[in-house]
Design a protein around this motif. Sequence first.
Motif, short mmCIF file in Angstrom:
data_model
loop_
_atom_site.label_atom_id
_atom_site.label_comp_id
_atom_site.label_asym_id
_atom_site.label_seq_id
_atom_site.Cartn_x
_atom_site.Cartn_y
_atom_site.Cartn_z
N VAL A 210 36.02 64.53 73.92
CA VAL A 210 35.37 64.50 72.61
C VAL A 210 35.63 63.12 72.04
O VAL A 210 36.78 62.67 71.97
CB VAL A 210 35.93 65.60 71.66
CG1 VAL A 210 35.39 65.42 70.26
CG2 VAL A 210 35.60 66.97 72.19
N ASP B 89 29.58 62.28 65.94
CA ASP B 89 29.96 62.46 67.35
C ASP B 89 29.33 61.36 68.18
O ASP B 89 28.14 61.07 68.02
CB ASP B 89 29.51 63.80 67.89
CG ASP B 89 30.35 64.95 67.39
OD1 ASP B 89 31.47 64.69 66.93
OD2 ASP B 89 29.89 66.10 67.48
N GLU C 213 37.26 72.52 73.84
CA GLU C 213 36.45 71.62 73.01
C GLU C 213 36.65 71.91 71.53
O GLU C 213 36.78 71.00 70.72
CB GLU C 213 34.97 71.75 73.35
CG GLU C 213 34.11 70.83 72.53
CD GLU C 213 32.62 71.01 72.80
OE1 GLU C 213 31.84 70.48 71.99
OE2 GLU C 213 32.25 71.66 73.77
N SER C 214 36.70 73.18 71.18
CA SER C 214 36.92 73.56 69.79
C SER C 214 38.28 73.05 69.29
O SER C 214 38.39 72.58 68.16
CB SER C 214 36.83 75.08 69.65
OG SER C 214 37.00 75.46 68.32
N THR D 1 34.60 60.50 68.81
CA THR D 1 34.06 60.49 67.47
C THR D 1 34.10 59.08 66.89
O THR D 1 35.09 58.37 67.04
CB THR D 1 34.87 61.44 66.56
OG1 THR D 1 34.90 62.73 67.15
CG2 THR D 1 34.28 61.53 65.17
N TRP E 161 37.01 75.82 61.55
CA TRP E 161 38.17 74.92 61.53
C TRP E 161 39.37 75.64 60.88
O TRP E 161 40.49 75.59 61.38
CB TRP E 161 37.83 73.65 60.77
CG TRP E 161 38.99 72.73 60.59
CD1 TRP E 161 39.46 71.82 61.48
CD2 TRP E 161 39.84 72.64 59.45
NE1 TRP E 161 40.55 71.16 60.96
CE2 TRP E 161 40.81 71.66 59.71
CE3 TRP E 161 39.89 73.31 58.22
CZ2 TRP E 161 41.80 71.33 58.80
CZ3 TRP E 161 40.87 72.98 57.32
CH2 TRP E 161 41.82 72.00 57.61
N ARG F 203 37.98 69.30 68.76
CA ARG F 203 37.22 69.02 67.53
C ARG F 203 38.09 69.24 66.29
O ARG F 203 37.93 68.57 65.29
CB ARG F 203 35.97 69.87 67.47
CG ARG F 203 34.95 69.44 68.46
CD ARG F 203 33.58 69.98 68.12
NE ARG F 203 32.62 69.51 69.07
CZ ARG F 203 32.15 68.27 69.12
NH1 ARG F 203 32.54 67.40 68.23
NH2 ARG F 203 31.30 67.90 70.04
N ARG F 204 38.98 70.19 66.39
CA ARG F 204 39.92 70.42 65.28
C ARG F 204 40.76 69.17 65.04
O ARG F 204 41.01 68.79 63.90
CB ARG F 204 40.82 71.60 65.63
CG ARG F 204 41.95 71.83 64.68
CD ARG F 204 42.80 73.00 65.14
NE ARG F 204 44.09 72.94 64.54
CZ ARG F 204 45.18 73.50 65.03
NH1 ARG F 204 45.12 74.19 66.14
NH2 ARG F 204 46.32 73.38 64.42
N PRO G 26 29.85 64.63 73.16
CA PRO G 26 30.35 65.99 72.90
C PRO G 26 31.72 66.23 73.49
O PRO G 26 32.18 65.53 74.31
CB PRO G 26 29.30 66.90 73.57
CG PRO G 26 28.57 66.03 74.51
CD PRO G 26 28.74 64.61 74.04
N HIS H 125 39.84 66.13 65.64
CA HIS H 125 38.97 65.06 65.13
C HIS H 125 38.41 65.36 63.75
O HIS H 125 37.71 64.53 63.18
CB HIS H 125 37.80 64.82 66.11
CG HIS H 125 38.21 64.15 67.36
ND1 HIS H 125 37.74 62.92 67.71
CD2 HIS H 125 39.06 64.51 68.35
CE1 HIS H 125 38.27 62.56 68.86
NE2 HIS H 125 39.08 63.52 69.27
N THR I 284 36.04 67.34 63.10
CA THR I 284 34.58 67.35 63.23
C THR I 284 34.05 68.72 63.63
O THR I 284 33.02 68.81 64.28
CB THR I 284 34.12 66.32 64.29
OG1 THR I 284 34.72 66.64 65.54
CG2 THR I 284 34.44 64.91 63.89
N HIS I 285 34.73 69.75 63.25
CA HIS I 285 34.26 71.09 63.61
C HIS I 285 32.95 71.36 62.88
O HIS I 285 32.75 70.91 61.76
CB HIS I 285 35.30 72.13 63.22
CG HIS I 285 35.51 73.13 64.30
ND1 HIS I 285 34.60 74.12 64.55
CD2 HIS I 285 36.48 73.28 65.21
CE1 HIS I 285 35.01 74.85 65.56
NE2 HIS I 285 36.16 74.35 65.98
#
Length: 166
Positions: A143, A163, A37-38, A145, A53, A41-42, A166, A44, A46-47
């Motif tokens: 994820v 978001d 997930e992390s 966004t 990030w 998010r990187r 999630p 996107h 959106t961290h």
Amino acid sequence: MIEPRMSQSPFLIAIYSLITACALWVLLMPWVPSVAESSMRRFHLTHPSFGAWAIQQPIPAMYNFANTYEIRQWPPHVAGSLLVDQILDLAEGETPDFGKLHSDHINHFPARVATFSSQRIHCCGPNQDRWLVTTSTYRGQRVKTLTELKALGDGQFNVTRTDIEP
């Protein structure tokens, strides 16, 4: 004879540590959902924190996420509630998506469509607000966004990300 003292070099130890940390991150990604997930998010942008990030930047960009994007004329929640959509839903049994202007798969970093890609001007249109929906999936995780692109003129946009899932 002079003995080499490579093990005492702090820079060499730092480089080996960085390589080891990056390799561990990539190896843990398929089995640890928070790592995957992390990483998504990187992509996107959106961290939750800039530090989290930034620390991931040495890690190689993964090409095994399924990344898609949609350029929308209206946000998804507004497009689905339009009267025209509801009337056509009754007539055809399926809701057409009038708000979608363009959608495609993208190799990696789907947020680049709105940030620094040459497609930004073509997809977003001059002086028109648009919404970008980016989705990344990996081994059952997703994820999603929503990015609002508020036109400022001359191909410039104010970018606001939220978001969706999630």
